[in-house]
Design an enzyme around this catalytic site. Structure first.
Site, mmCIF file in Angstrom:
data_model
loop_
_atom_site.group_PDB
_atom_site.id
_atom_site.type_symbol
_atom_site.label_atom_id
_atom_site.label_comp_id
_atom_site.label_asym_id
_atom_site.label_seq_id
_atom_site.Cartn_x
_atom_site.Cartn_y
_atom_site.Cartn_z
ATOM 1 N N ASN A 47 40.980 46.364 17.883
ATOM 2 C CA ASN A 47 42.244 46.183 17.166
ATOM 3 C C ASN A 47 42.170 44.956 16.264
ATOM 4 O OD1 ASN A 47 43.181 43.769 18.720
ATOM 5 N ND2 ASN A 47 42.972 45.244 20.392
ATOM 6 N N PHE A 67 52.168 38.355 26.803
ATOM 7 C CA PHE A 67 52.692 38.582 25.466
ATOM 8 C C PHE A 67 53.095 40.042 25.377
ATOM 9 C CE2 PHE A 67 52.017 35.146 22.283
ATOM 10 C CZ PHE A 67 51.662 34.159 23.174
ATOM 11 N N LYS A 94 58.358 44.625 30.292
ATOM 12 C CA LYS A 94 57.035 44.109 30.706
ATOM 13 C C LYS A 94 57.170 42.971 31.703
ATOM 14 C CE LYS A 94 54.325 45.853 27.001
ATOM 15 N NZ LYS A 94 54.106 45.865 25.593
HETATM 16 O O1 PMT Z 1 45.196 37.245 17.787
HETATM 17 P P1 PMT Z 1 46.195 37.079 16.634
HETATM 18 O O2 PMT Z 1 45.703 37.702 15.350
HETATM 19 O O3 PMT Z 1 46.643 35.656 16.493
HETATM 20 O O4 PMT Z 1 47.494 37.904 17.032
HETATM 21 C C1 PMT Z 1 48.272 37.535 18.107
HETATM 22 C C2 PMT Z 1 48.780 38.731 18.931
HETATM 23 C C3 PMT Z 1 49.742 39.582 18.107
HETATM 24 C C4 PMT Z 1 47.589 39.608 19.378
HETATM 25 C C5 PMT Z 1 49.475 38.105 20.198
HETATM 26 O O5 PMT Z 1 50.560 37.327 19.778
HETATM 27 C C6 PMT Z 1 49.950 39.191 21.160
HETATM 28 O O6 PMT Z 1 51.030 39.743 21.030
HETATM 29 N N1 PMT Z 1 49.097 39.500 22.193
HETATM 30 C C7 PMT Z 1 49.320 40.572 23.154
HETATM 31 C C8 PMT Z 1 48.975 41.885 22.520
HETATM 32 C C9 PMT Z 1 49.138 43.048 23.478
HETATM 33 O O7 PMT Z 1 48.159 43.629 23.848
HETATM 34 O O8 PMT Z 1 50.329 43.262 23.884
HETATM 35 P P2 PMT Z 1 50.717 44.460 24.926
HETATM 36 O O9 PMT Z 1 52.197 44.576 24.766
HETATM 37 O O10 PMT Z 1 49.894 45.675 24.685
HETATM 38 O O11 PMT Z 1 50.324 43.865 26.344
HETATM 39 C C10 PMT Z 1 51.250 43.149 27.151
HETATM 40 C C11 PMT Z 1 50.537 42.086 27.960
HETATM 41 O O12 PMT Z 1 49.617 42.678 28.874
HETATM 42 C C12 PMT Z 1 49.737 41.110 27.133
HETATM 43 O O13 PMT Z 1 49.881 39.840 27.734
HETATM 44 C C13 PMT Z 1 48.307 41.609 27.275
HETATM 45 O O14 PMT Z 1 47.357 40.554 27.156
HETATM 46 C C14 PMT Z 1 48.331 42.188 28.685
HETATM 47 N N2 PMT Z 1 47.401 43.298 28.918
HETATM 48 C C15 PMT Z 1 47.567 44.482 28.250
HETATM 49 C C16 PMT Z 1 46.737 45.535 28.531
HETATM 50 C C17 PMT Z 1 45.712 45.378 29.512
HETATM 51 N N3 PMT Z 1 44.895 46.363 29.799
HETATM 52 N N4 PMT Z 1 45.584 44.205 30.145
HETATM 53 C C18 PMT Z 1 46.411 43.164 29.876
HETATM 54 O O15 PMT Z 1 46.261 42.089 30.453
#
Ligand code: PMT
Length: 411
Positions: free
Chosen positions: A213, A328, A342
């Site tokens: 991504n 996040f 979340k």
């Molecule tokens: O890296 P940059 O270009 O600075 O951009 C920053 C960002 C937009 C990537 C950052 O601010 C952000 O939002 N990161 C989380 C992105 C994400 O995957 O969000 P999610 O809503 O899909 O996941 C929710 C949370 O679960 C996140 O804390 C993620 O790290 C975690 N996760 C998700 C899937 C997975 N399999 N394992 C996880 O730990």
């Protein structure tokens, strides 16, 4: 060199002023430093004196302002090497592109650059320049090099510029510089172990292709920089990104979600704060091909079977010895609703919900905006953070987390 009479140990600061229009704000900064109990000595570059008179700074600090390396009268008082040893901290505000370049290359061609080279003091700078100059690859290289050399960069801010441009490069307001500085001086995270995931993951399809991504790692690296500046022991688990390791941070490079999980589980032991900022791929190929997949002339479509990746942050939050866990939420709609979901579903202590559909914010950008959500008893509290540089948002997230850490059982 012993402290001068009346100075507080750890509170002797040398304020360097570069040749930028933001120099007029340095007078207010000098005042704030004095009010915070610092003993302030000011050194101005030659160009800085075109923007603000040394007499103004002298009146505010009660000390003679130094402007020249070759000034026998000044050297007869406190020589430049003595001054370099006297300082506990050096703060340059504004730091122009030229000053950054000279410092990054170890020049000692005026009093300020010579002092910086001769001093073991903790060093900070607040960059200030036109947005195109800040975005130029040469300035980006210099900023990385300075960070590697131990400089802590405060800002810059983004917005309207004196030249009429709009964008990143504006010097932080003096109050924000003070906040960044006091974080470092007080070191409220001293003794805490912080683990942060950043960047994307790569999920192999075959030896040459992968699913990934647009995460650049900037947000996670800003958090790591801010946590280290606050005094924490910081471990940064990083997917593949093109960023330099922040000063004082231990970096663990990983590729896939499985790699990231293994590193997170290993490092979460004894950890006080875990921040999941990485954009982890939710799915991976069920069976990555051993050899490069070949295009077939007899098939116009190809089917890939994907399987779910482990949820790293949920696994960390489920541990018996769980740290304070911040996740996040990257959303393109219903930001707060999905963020709250979340927070509850993954058993997190705080969620930073950012809208990644807005141009100039989120993925790859220098700026971000978010709603911070955290559990307060049975209710969920919130703090909306407007668009701002990721460095600033990172500080706000950590500040909020540290105050929660101190009031919960995680402390
Ligand atoms: O890296 P940059 O270009 O600075 O951009 C920053 C960002 C937009 C990537 C950052 O601010 C952000 O939002 N990161 C989380 C992105 C994400 O995957 O969000 P999610 O809503 O899909 O996941 C929710 C949370 O679960 C996140 O804390 C993620 O790290 C975690 N996760 C998700 C899937 C997975 N399999 N394992 C996880 O730990």
């Amino acid at each position: 060199m012993s402290a001068l009479p009346g100075t507080l140990p750890g509170k002797r600061i040398l304020l360097g002023i570069g040749a930028g229009i933001a120099a007029y704000k340095s007078a207010h900064l000098a005042r704030l430093l004095k009010q915070a109990g610092f003993e302030v000595r000011v050194v101005m570059t030659e160009g800085a004196q075109a923007f603000i008179a040394p007499l103004t700074l002298q009146a505010l600090t009660g000390e003679a302002v130094r402007t020249s390396l070759l000034d026998p009268e000044a050297e007869a008082g406190m020589g430049h090497i003595e001054l370099a040893r006297w300082a506990d901290r050096i703060l340059i505000a504004p730091a122009t592109a030229d000053l950054m370049a000279r410092l990054a290359h170890g020049h000692a061609d005026d009093l300020l650059t010579t002092l910086c080279l001769a001093s073991h003091a903790e060093k900070f700078m607040a960059p200030a320049m036109n947005q195109a100059m800040w975005s130029h690859p040469a300035t980006a290289r210099n900023a990385h090099r300075l960070a590697e050399d131990g400089w802590q960069l405060l800002g810059p801010d983004s917005g309207d510029q004196a030249c009429g441009d709009v964008g990143p490069g504006r010097m932080l307001e003096p109050e924000d510089i003070m906040a960044g500085l006091s974080g470092a001086v007080e070191r409220p995270a001293e003794g805490l172990k912080v683990v942060i995931t950043a960047g994307p993951t790569r999920e192999a399809l075959d030896p040459v292709r992968y699913l990934s991504n647009h995460s650049s790692g900037k947000m996670g690296y800003a958090l790591a920089t801010a946590a280290a500046a606050l005094g924490a022991e910081v471990h940064l688990i990083s997917g593949p990104v093109a960023l330099a390791t922040p000063h004082g941070v231990t970096r663990h490079d990983v590729e896939s979600a499985d790699d990231m999980l293994a590193a997170a589980e290993r490092l979460a032991y004894d950890c006080d704060l875990f921040i999941g900022c990485a954009a982890v791929a939710d799915y991976r190929a069920e069976a990555p091909a051993e050899h490069k997949l070949k295009k077939r002339d007899d098939e116009d479509a190809m089917t890939l079977r994907l399987v779910k990746n482990p949820d790293i942050i949920a696994r960390i939050a489920a541990r018996d010895d769980r740290p304070f866990v911040i996740g996040f939420a990257a959303e393109t709609r219903d930001l707060e609703r999905y963020g709250r979901d979340k927070l509850t579903r993954k058993q997190l202590d705080m969620v930073v919900a950012n809208d990644v559909s807005q141009a100039g914010l989120g993925f790859g950008a220098d700026d971000n905006a978010a709603v911070l959500l955290w559990k307060d008893g049975n209710a969920i509290d919130r703090d909306a953070q407007p668009p701002q540089p990721k460095s600033r948002l990172a500080e706000a997230v950590l500040k909020r987390a540290l105050s929660r850490l101190n009031t919960t059982h995680h402390a």
